[in-house]
Design a protein around this motif. Structure first.
Motif, PDB file in Angstrom:
ATOM      1  N   PRO A   1       0.860  -1.239   0.036  1.00 39.43           N
ATOM      2  CA  PRO A   1       0.167   0.038  -0.027  1.00 39.43           C
ATOM      3  C   PRO A   1       0.684   1.207  -0.043  1.00 39.43           C
ATOM      4  O   PRO A   1       1.936   1.258   0.619  1.00 39.43           O
ATOM      5  N   GLN A   2       0.266   2.318  -0.575  1.00 40.58           N
ATOM      6  CA  GLN A   2       1.191   3.667  -0.381  1.00 40.58           C
ATOM      7  C   GLN A   2       0.955   4.183   0.821  1.00 40.58           C
ATOM      8  O   GLN A   2      -0.041   3.626   1.715  1.00 40.58           O
TER       9      GLN A   2
ATOM     10  N   GLU B   1      -8.541  10.532   3.025  1.00 45.59           N
ATOM     11  CA  GLU B   1      -7.280  10.375   2.380  1.00 45.59           C
ATOM     12  C   GLU B   1      -7.402  11.030   1.338  1.00 45.59           C
ATOM     13  O   GLU B   1      -8.495  10.695   0.489  1.00 45.59           O
ATOM     14  N   LEU B   2      -6.664  11.805   0.792  1.00 49.47           N
ATOM     15  CA  LEU B   2      -6.802  12.734  -0.305  1.00 49.47           C
ATOM     16  C   LEU B   2      -5.806  12.203  -1.536  1.00 49.47           C
ATOM     17  O   LEU B   2      -4.838  12.381  -1.397  1.00 49.47           O
ATOM     18  N   ALA B   3      -6.595  11.713  -2.432  1.00 51.03           N
ATOM     19  CA  ALA B   3      -5.762  11.248  -3.635  1.00 51.03           C
ATOM     20  C   ALA B   3      -6.058  12.283  -4.899  1.00 51.03           C
ATOM     21  O   ALA B   3      -6.933  12.309  -5.452  1.00 51.03           O
ATOM     22  N   THR B   4      -4.771  13.148  -4.808  1.00 46.70           N
ATOM     23  CA  THR B   4      -4.904  14.239  -5.873  1.00 46.70           C
ATOM     24  C   THR B   4      -4.034  14.211  -6.840  1.00 46.70           C
ATOM     25  O   THR B   4      -3.937  15.060  -7.613  1.00 46.70           O
TER      26      THR B   4
ATOM     27  N   SER C   1      -0.878   8.865  -6.794  1.00 46.47           N
ATOM     28  CA  SER C   1      -1.680   8.498  -5.705  1.00 46.47           C
ATOM     29  C   SER C   1      -2.994   7.883  -5.998  1.00 46.47           C
ATOM     30  O   SER C   1      -3.768   7.187  -5.366  1.00 46.47           O
ATOM     31  N   ARG C   2      -3.559   8.524  -7.078  1.00 53.00           N
ATOM     32  CA  ARG C   2      -5.098   7.988  -7.515  1.00 53.00           C
ATOM     33  C   ARG C   2      -4.990   6.704  -8.344  1.00 53.00           C
ATOM     34  O   ARG C   2      -5.978   5.837  -8.187  1.00 53.00           O
TER      35      ARG C   2
END
Length: 154
Positions: A30-31, A49-52, A56-57
């Motif tokens: 996992p990241q 959590e913000l995958a921006t 990360s997305r």
């Protein structure tokens, strides 16, 4: 996690998505935990959590075995487009809500772990929220419900 190609999108996004997706095979765990934001859904508080970024997305919640109660991942895209997600390398059953800019839930899909079936938004959106499978139903949240606290449009 999103499959970063657009069924109705830009060539650059398609190229970038395919390039990143080819690197996902090298991902073996996992990241790290991403920065978080607080969302509201009626009386419910969500830590998301913000995958921006494209990376990360693309990785999203791959390889995560569990999530804390009321925790999820908010995928934030630069532009409204049809967003498509799959569950490759994701052992945790998830539900995904595709969300309009004003916070209105457009649709909710349950996703099967470790599966390449695409789950795409019915209309162009900038936001998608992944939560533990069944979370939205257990909280009484359905299509048309509103979430608060989404990042502002650029």
């Amino acid at each position: 996690m999103p499959l970063l190609f657009r069924l109705h999108g830009h060539f650059i996004a398609t190229f970038l998505g395919l390039a990143l997706a080819s690197n996902v095979g090298a991902q073996s765990g996992p990241q790290p935990t991403l920065p978080t934001t607080r969302l509201t859904a009626g009386m419910h508080i969500i830590t998301a959590e913000l995958a921006t970024t494209p990376q990360s997305r693309t990785i999203g919640m791959m390889f995560r075995e569990k999530t804390a109660p009321n925790h999820g991942m908010l995928f934030v895209f630069e532009y409204k487009a049809q967003q498509c997600f799959w569950m490759r390398n994701t052992p945790l059953p998830l539900s995904i809500a595709f969300i309009e800019d004003d916070g209105t839930i457009l649709q909710i899909n349950d996703m099967t772990p470790k599966n390449d079936t695409l789950h795409c938004s019915q209309r162009p959106v900038r936001f998608a929220l992944e939560m533990e499978q069944g979370w939205f139903a257990r909280k009484g949240l359905a299509v048309g419900a509103k979430l608060g606290g989404l990042p502002a449009s650029r």
